[in-house]
Scaffold this active site. Sequence first.
Site, short mmCIF file in Angstrom:
data_model
loop_
_atom_site.label_atom_id
_atom_site.label_comp_id
_atom_site.label_asym_id
_atom_site.label_seq_id
_atom_site.Cartn_x
_atom_site.Cartn_y
_atom_site.Cartn_z
N ASN A 10 -25.58 26.93 -61.99
CA ASN A 10 -26.76 26.19 -62.55
C ASN A 10 -28.04 27.10 -62.07
O ASN A 10 -28.39 27.38 -61.14
CB ASN A 10 -26.96 24.81 -61.73
CG ASN A 10 -28.02 24.07 -61.95
OD1 ASN A 10 -28.95 24.29 -62.87
ND2 ASN A 10 -28.46 22.89 -61.00
N TRP A 11 -28.70 27.49 -63.40
CA TRP A 11 -29.47 28.56 -63.08
C TRP A 11 -30.86 28.07 -62.69
O TRP A 11 -31.80 28.56 -62.24
CB TRP A 11 -29.73 29.37 -64.40
CG TRP A 11 -28.71 30.32 -65.11
CD1 TRP A 11 -27.57 30.60 -64.31
CD2 TRP A 11 -28.61 31.02 -66.10
NE1 TRP A 11 -26.55 31.42 -64.97
CE2 TRP A 11 -27.39 31.77 -65.95
CE3 TRP A 11 -29.51 31.21 -67.18
CZ2 TRP A 11 -27.01 32.61 -67.09
CZ3 TRP A 11 -29.04 32.16 -68.11
CH2 TRP A 11 -27.91 32.86 -68.07
N LYS A 12 -31.15 26.64 -63.04
CA LYS A 12 -32.39 26.12 -62.74
C LYS A 12 -33.22 26.57 -63.72
O LYS A 12 -33.29 27.19 -64.72
CB LYS A 12 -32.61 25.82 -61.37
CG LYS A 12 -31.41 25.37 -60.48
CD LYS A 12 -31.83 24.72 -59.10
CE LYS A 12 -30.57 24.05 -58.35
NZ LYS A 12 -30.82 23.83 -57.14
N HIS A 106 -29.61 15.40 -61.93
CA HIS A 106 -29.73 16.36 -60.95
C HIS A 106 -30.86 15.94 -59.88
O HIS A 106 -31.81 15.36 -60.22
CB HIS A 106 -30.27 17.80 -61.24
CG HIS A 106 -29.88 18.72 -60.14
ND1 HIS A 106 -30.83 18.88 -59.11
CD2 HIS A 106 -28.99 19.63 -59.69
CE1 HIS A 106 -30.45 19.90 -58.38
NE2 HIS A 106 -29.41 20.09 -58.91
N GLU A 108 -32.95 17.16 -58.23
CA GLU A 108 -34.47 17.76 -58.39
C GLU A 108 -35.00 16.93 -59.55
O GLU A 108 -36.46 16.66 -59.45
CB GLU A 108 -34.46 19.11 -58.55
CG GLU A 108 -34.08 20.02 -57.55
CD GLU A 108 -33.08 21.44 -57.72
OE1 GLU A 108 -32.88 21.85 -58.97
OE2 GLU A 108 -32.60 21.62 -56.64
N GLU A 177 -23.52 15.99 -54.72
CA GLU A 177 -24.54 17.16 -54.06
C GLU A 177 -25.46 16.54 -53.24
O GLU A 177 -26.42 15.98 -53.52
CB GLU A 177 -25.41 17.79 -55.42
CG GLU A 177 -24.47 18.60 -56.40
CD GLU A 177 -25.43 19.59 -57.14
OE1 GLU A 177 -25.14 20.72 -57.08
OE2 GLU A 177 -26.51 19.07 -57.71
N GLY A 183 -29.79 23.92 -51.58
CA GLY A 183 -30.91 25.07 -51.35
C GLY A 183 -31.43 25.46 -49.99
O GLY A 183 -32.33 25.99 -49.80
N SER A 223 -25.55 24.67 -51.62
CA SER A 223 -25.36 25.71 -50.74
C SER A 223 -24.12 26.17 -50.84
O SER A 223 -23.43 26.98 -49.88
CB SER A 223 -26.05 25.53 -49.39
OG SER A 223 -27.18 25.24 -49.38
N GLY A 244 -25.96 26.66 -57.21
CA GLY A 244 -27.34 27.12 -57.67
C GLY A 244 -27.45 28.62 -57.63
O GLY A 244 -27.10 29.41 -58.21
P1 PGA Z 1 -27.59 25.50 -54.41
O1 PGA Z 1 -28.04 24.38 -55.64
O2 PGA Z 1 -26.18 25.84 -54.66
O3 PGA Z 1 -28.68 26.44 -54.55
O4 PGA Z 1 -27.97 24.69 -53.08
C1 PGA Z 1 -26.85 23.51 -55.95
C2 PGA Z 1 -27.51 22.59 -57.15
O5 PGA Z 1 -28.62 22.17 -57.13
O6 PGA Z 1 -26.91 22.40 -58.10
#
Ligand code: PGA
Length: 266
Positions: A10-12, A106, A108, A177, A183, A223, A244
């Site tokens: 997931n590049w965000k 997600h 976010e 998640e 993150g 993470s 991520g």
């Molecule tokens: P992260 O993000 O691996 O940076 O914790 C995962 C995600 O939000 O899909």
Amino acid sequence: MNKHKIFIANWKMNFFPDDVHDYFNVLTHILNEKEIYDKALYIGFAIPFPYLYESRSFLDKSVKVDYRVETGAQDCSAFQHPGAYTGEISAQMIKSCRADFVIIGHSERRKYLNENSAILKEKIQRAQEANLKVIYCIGENDAERKNHKHFEIVEKQLQEVLPEIKFKSDSLIIAYEPVWAIGTGNNASPNQVSEMFDFIQHVLTEKKIVTDLKDIPILYGGSANSTNAPELYAIRNVGGFLIGSASLKPHEFKNIILGCLKSSFT
Ligand code: PGA
């Protein structure tokens, strides 16, 4: 689908066009070296909209493997028909960029864009109509975990969104998640993953939340990295990862996959 070993990057909101080229140049080389190999592998890239089409073309030209390497988006519009919806990107448009999947729900987006269950349900419906596989994200936040509400929250996120949707085969993946793990460098422990994955599996099968599909893969995200992934991967019901920040580095992404395939924990 559940037999697949799934690793989704997931590049965000990261990368400019040159970065995308650099990334795929390194990554396709890694994949073609065949150090990573398993017929059941399913590697996916959740890519920002502007790079979707080109990324697929690049992968088509460069990746020579016989497992699945797919592209997807990180969101789609809830609107059903084309029209005056400035800034929206429809599931049909994503499909026409030759993407295979879309991430929906997600945390976010739930947090920064106020996406609620009603919207998410619409988005999943749009994705199904466009023949896009859905990676539906669920997970509790820190306060909910501390107040022992994590099971309740996760069940609610499944129950409020999925039951009325007509799913096509192989078209749903769940990603658990926990928000406090995303993150933060603070991944969920094997015990936490184990009990939550058993719970999700139980809810999906016993409560008949999704009746059209059997064997819905469940991914872990939060993470995940090459150090913690192999142990988590060995846990029952863990079908792979949504990754991520660690997925932004091709070699780290490779080491996650390789570590899981060779896991001494399995
Ligand atoms: P992260 O993000 O691996 O940076 O914790 C995962 C995600 O939000 O899909």
